[in-house]
Design a protein around this motif. Sequence first.
Motif, PDB file in Angstrom:
ATOM      1  N   ARG A 117       0.824  -1.215   0.000  1.00  0.00           N
ATOM      2  CA  ARG A 117       0.000   0.000   0.000  1.00  0.00           C
ATOM      3  C   ARG A 117       0.854   1.260   0.000  1.00  0.00           C
ATOM      4  NH1 ARG A 117      -5.232   0.171   2.828  1.00  0.00           N
ATOM      5  NH2 ARG A 117      -4.317   1.954   3.898  1.00  0.00           N
ATOM      6  N   ASP A 118       1.926   1.254   0.788  1.00  0.00           N
ATOM      7  CA  ASP A 118       2.774   2.441   0.909  1.00  0.00           C
ATOM      8  C   ASP A 118       3.491   2.782  -0.387  1.00  0.00           C
ATOM      9  OD1 ASP A 118       2.008   2.698   3.510  1.00  0.00           O
ATOM     10  OD2 ASP A 118       3.845   1.878   4.375  1.00  0.00           O
ATOM     11  N   GLY A 119       3.584   1.816  -1.291  1.00  0.00           N
ATOM     12  CA  GLY A 119       4.268   2.066  -2.548  1.00  0.00           C
ATOM     13  C   GLY A 119       3.338   2.503  -3.658  1.00  0.00           C
ATOM     14  N   LEU A 120       2.040   2.521  -3.391  1.00  0.00           N
ATOM     15  CA  LEU A 120       1.053   2.903  -4.389  1.00  0.00           C
ATOM     16  C   LEU A 120       0.354   4.203  -3.979  1.00  0.00           C
ATOM     17  CD1 LEU A 120      -0.560  -0.601  -5.016  1.00  0.00           C
ATOM     18  CD2 LEU A 120       1.142   0.558  -6.421  1.00  0.00           C
ATOM     19  N   ILE A 121      -0.457   4.728  -4.868  1.00  0.00           N
ATOM     20  CA  ILE A 121      -1.200   5.956  -4.608  1.00  0.00           C
ATOM     21  C   ILE A 121      -2.688   5.642  -4.672  1.00  0.00           C
ATOM     22  CG2 ILE A 121      -1.671   8.302  -5.399  1.00  0.00           C
ATOM     23  CD1 ILE A 121       1.168   8.112  -6.766  1.00  0.00           C
ATOM     24  N   ARG A 122      -3.406   6.028  -3.638  1.00  0.00           N
ATOM     25  CA  ARG A 122      -4.842   5.741  -3.573  1.00  0.00           C
ATOM     26  C   ARG A 122      -5.638   6.886  -4.195  1.00  0.00           C
ATOM     27  NH1 ARG A 122      -9.484   6.147  -0.005  1.00  0.00           N
ATOM     28  NH2 ARG A 122     -10.593   4.154   0.101  1.00  0.00           N
ATOM     29  N   LEU A 123      -6.665   6.515  -4.935  1.00  0.00           N
ATOM     30  CA  LEU A 123      -7.627   7.468  -5.471  1.00  0.00           C
ATOM     31  C   LEU A 123      -8.950   7.243  -4.774  1.00  0.00           C
ATOM     32  CD1 LEU A 123      -6.826   7.140  -9.285  1.00  0.00           C
ATOM     33  CD2 LEU A 123      -5.942   8.836  -7.671  1.00  0.00           C
ATOM     34  N   ALA A 124      -9.616   8.328  -4.403  1.00  0.00           N
ATOM     35  CA  ALA A 124     -10.908   8.238  -3.722  1.00  0.00           C
ATOM     36  C   ALA A 124     -11.997   8.795  -4.632  1.00  0.00           C
ATOM     37  CB  ALA A 124     -10.865   9.011  -2.409  1.00  0.00           C
ATOM     38  N   LEU A 125     -13.199   8.316  -4.436  1.00  0.00           N
ATOM     39  CA  LEU A 125     -14.337   8.738  -5.252  1.00  0.00           C
ATOM     40  C   LEU A 125     -15.184   9.749  -4.490  1.00  0.00           C
ATOM     41  CD1 LEU A 125     -15.896   8.251  -7.903  1.00  0.00           C
ATOM     42  CD2 LEU A 125     -17.194   6.488  -6.688  1.00  0.00           C
ATOM     43  N   GLY A 126     -15.381  10.926  -5.113  1.00  0.00           N
ATOM     44  CA  GLY A 126     -16.195  11.953  -4.493  1.00  0.00           C
ATOM     45  C   GLY A 126     -17.667  11.732  -4.764  1.00  0.00           C
ATOM     46  N   PRO A 127     -18.530  12.446  -4.053  1.00  0.00           N
ATOM     47  CA  PRO A 127     -19.980  12.285  -4.241  1.00  0.00           C
ATOM     48  C   PRO A 127     -20.453  12.704  -5.633  1.00  0.00           C
ATOM     49  CG  PRO A 127     -19.485  14.147  -2.798  1.00  0.00           C
ATOM     50  CD  PRO A 127     -18.213  13.394  -2.972  1.00  0.00           C
ATOM     51  N   ASP A 128     -19.646  13.490  -6.320  1.00  0.00           N
ATOM     52  CA  ASP A 128     -20.007  13.923  -7.672  1.00  0.00           C
ATOM     53  C   ASP A 128     -19.515  12.967  -8.744  1.00  0.00           C
ATOM     54  OD1 ASP A 128     -17.327  14.380  -7.394  1.00  0.00           O
ATOM     55  OD2 ASP A 128     -17.366  16.460  -8.100  1.00  0.00           O
TER      56      ASP A 128
ATOM     57  N   ALA B 116     -10.258  11.738  -6.906  1.00  0.00           N
ATOM     58  CA  ALA B 116      -9.267  12.697  -6.428  1.00  0.00           C
ATOM     59  C   ALA B 116      -8.160  11.929  -5.707  1.00  0.00           C
ATOM     60  CB  ALA B 116      -9.914  13.706  -5.485  1.00  0.00           C
ATOM     61  N   PRO B 117      -6.953  12.495  -5.658  1.00  0.00           N
ATOM     62  CA  PRO B 117      -5.876  11.812  -4.946  1.00  0.00           C
ATOM     63  C   PRO B 117      -6.138  11.744  -3.450  1.00  0.00           C
ATOM     64  CG  PRO B 117      -5.182  14.007  -5.671  1.00  0.00           C
ATOM     65  CD  PRO B 117      -6.495  13.722  -6.317  1.00  0.00           C
ATOM     66  N   ASP B 118      -5.827  10.596  -2.878  1.00  0.00           N
ATOM     67  CA  ASP B 118      -5.942  10.372  -1.432  1.00  0.00           C
ATOM     68  C   ASP B 118      -4.609   9.779  -0.988  1.00  0.00           C
ATOM     69  OD1 ASP B 118      -6.838   9.908   1.180  1.00  0.00           O
ATOM     70  OD2 ASP B 118      -7.723   7.969   0.635  1.00  0.00           O
ATOM     71  N   VAL B 119      -3.553  10.600  -1.027  1.00  0.00           N
ATOM     72  CA  VAL B 119      -2.190  10.081  -0.852  1.00  0.00           C
ATOM     73  C   VAL B 119      -1.928   9.558   0.555  1.00  0.00           C
ATOM     74  CG1 VAL B 119      -1.278  11.527  -2.698  1.00  0.00           C
ATOM     75  CG2 VAL B 119      -1.218  12.370  -0.340  1.00  0.00           C
TER      76      VAL B 119
ATOM     77  N   LEU C 279      -5.695  15.245 -13.479  1.00  0.00           N
ATOM     78  CA  LEU C 279      -5.513  14.365 -12.328  1.00  0.00           C
ATOM     79  C   LEU C 279      -4.036  14.142 -12.028  1.00  0.00           C
ATOM     80  CD1 LEU C 279      -6.704  12.526 -10.144  1.00  0.00           C
ATOM     81  CD2 LEU C 279      -6.711  10.666 -11.825  1.00  0.00           C
ATOM     82  N   GLY C 280      -3.219  13.957 -13.061  1.00  0.00           N
ATOM     83  CA  GLY C 280      -1.789  13.745 -12.848  1.00  0.00           C
ATOM     84  C   GLY C 280      -1.154  14.898 -12.097  1.00  0.00           C
ATOM     85  N   ALA C 281      -1.506  16.130 -12.479  1.00  0.00           N
ATOM     86  CA  ALA C 281      -0.968  17.310 -11.802  1.00  0.00           C
ATOM     87  C   ALA C 281      -1.449  17.373 -10.357  1.00  0.00           C
ATOM     88  CB  ALA C 281      -1.384  18.570 -12.549  1.00  0.00           C
ATOM     89  N   ARG C 282      -2.705  16.991 -10.139  1.00  0.00           N
ATOM     90  CA  ARG C 282      -3.247  17.021  -8.773  1.00  0.00           C
ATOM     91  C   ARG C 282      -2.540  16.008  -7.877  1.00  0.00           C
ATOM     92  NH1 ARG C 282      -9.831  17.898  -9.171  1.00  0.00           N
ATOM     93  NH2 ARG C 282      -9.830  19.379 -10.918  1.00  0.00           N
TER      94      ARG C 282
ATOM     95  N   GLU D 233       0.535  14.842  -8.340  1.00  0.00           N
ATOM     96  CA  GLU D 233       1.897  15.338  -8.120  1.00  0.00           C
ATOM     97  C   GLU D 233       1.919  16.409  -7.033  1.00  0.00           C
ATOM     98  OE1 GLU D 233       5.493  17.644 -10.515  1.00  0.00           O
ATOM     99  OE2 GLU D 233       4.058  16.406 -11.635  1.00  0.00           O
ATOM    100  N   ASP D 234       0.977  17.337  -7.074  1.00  0.00           N
ATOM    101  CA  ASP D 234       0.912  18.385  -6.060  1.00  0.00           C
ATOM    102  C   ASP D 234       0.661  17.797  -4.675  1.00  0.00           C
ATOM    103  OD1 ASP D 234       1.321  20.310  -7.983  1.00  0.00           O
ATOM    104  OD2 ASP D 234      -0.783  20.904  -8.131  1.00  0.00           O
ATOM    105  N   ALA D 235      -0.211  16.797  -4.601  1.00  0.00           N
ATOM    106  CA  ALA D 235      -0.527  16.188  -3.312  1.00  0.00           C
ATOM    107  C   ALA D 235       0.667  15.431  -2.745  1.00  0.00           C
ATOM    108  CB  ALA D 235      -1.722  15.243  -3.456  1.00  0.00           C
ATOM    109  N   LEU D 236       1.384  14.713  -3.600  1.00  0.00           N
ATOM    110  CA  LEU D 236       2.569  13.988  -3.148  1.00  0.00           C
ATOM    111  C   LEU D 236       3.672  14.946  -2.706  1.00  0.00           C
ATOM    112  CD1 LEU D 236       2.742  11.214  -5.879  1.00  0.00           C
ATOM    113  CD2 LEU D 236       2.122  10.906  -3.471  1.00  0.00           C
ATOM    114  N   ARG D 237       3.838  16.028  -3.456  1.00  0.00           N
ATOM    115  CA  ARG D 237       4.823  17.052  -3.102  1.00  0.00           C
ATOM    116  C   ARG D 237       4.507  17.633  -1.737  1.00  0.00           C
ATOM    117  NH1 ARG D 237       4.368  22.517  -3.590  1.00  0.00           N
ATOM    118  NH2 ARG D 237       6.251  23.772  -3.886  1.00  0.00           N
ATOM    119  N   GLN D 238       3.255  17.995  -1.523  1.00  0.00           N
ATOM    120  CA  GLN D 238       2.873  18.590  -0.249  1.00  0.00           C
ATOM    121  C   GLN D 238       3.015  17.609   0.899  1.00  0.00           C
ATOM    122  OE1 GLN D 238       2.122  21.963  -0.102  1.00  0.00           O
ATOM    123  NE2 GLN D 238       2.593  21.486   2.047  1.00  0.00           N
ATOM    124  N   ASP D 239       2.694  16.353   0.650  1.00  0.00           N
ATOM    125  CA  ASP D 239       2.832  15.328   1.692  1.00  0.00           C
ATOM    126  C   ASP D 239       4.288  15.174   2.107  1.00  0.00           C
ATOM    127  OD1 ASP D 239       1.711  13.164   3.340  1.00  0.00           O
ATOM    128  OD2 ASP D 239       2.839  11.837   2.007  1.00  0.00           O
TER     129      ASP D 239
END
Length: 237
Positions: free
Chosen positions: A17-28, A32-35, A81-84, A86-92
């Motif tokens: 799990r730690d080596g992968l990136i999770r995506l979550a499904l929004g109500p719409d 979205a990334p769920d890093v 999505l790719g940019a989102r 990347e931004d989430a991983l950078r911030q994490d």
Amino acid sequence: MSENSRRCILSGDKDARDGLIRLALGPDGMVAPDVRARAPGRGAWIGVDRAALDAANAKGKLKGALARAFKSGAVDAPADLGARIEDALRQDALNRLGLEARSGKLLTGSEKIEAAARSGQVRLLMHASDAGTDGNRKLDQAWRVGSGREGSAERGMVLPASRTILSLALGRENVVHIALTDRAAAERVAQAVSRWREFIGSEAEAEPCAKDAQGPSALNAHDGDGMGEDKGFEISR
């Protein structure tokens, strides 16, 4: 598949799990990334880099994989999505560095890092993307000496972030080089940074290196300009 492993919805490869990136499904219906893998509900996991993800998204392959993963046809992925991700991983990764700095497990400042490295206290060494080549080389050599690997090609990792970004993340002035002196802290940082680097396509990978030690806390950096050369990084154990 073990409890702690997941399968990439695009490549089909399994990884921890730690080596992968999770995506979550929004109500719409948008994913979205769920890093940090904390969002509720079913998740979809990816283990490919941004280039592969962007290509799959552009061709519609990602949407089909997401529909199967979430068992719903009402699923979509934003074009950026790719940019989102990347931004989430950078911030994490930057948040993790900030946390370790505030806990006193992170060193900055060439002189302090060099002294700790030569005495075998540094477990993870990193350089800003705009660090000077000479400064990198000097600290890399000190780390090799302290880790008992003098003569090898091992060196610290060049982060995909400038000294300005690192200084803001750590709340310190002119952060050019970073060292972790605590084993657990080094592993936490390496995990966060590795996912970020792997997703953006960096070639450097972490390798373990056997050495036990503990070290002092941190102060400021002061080094010259220039671009460092990115070759890899290790965690000294």
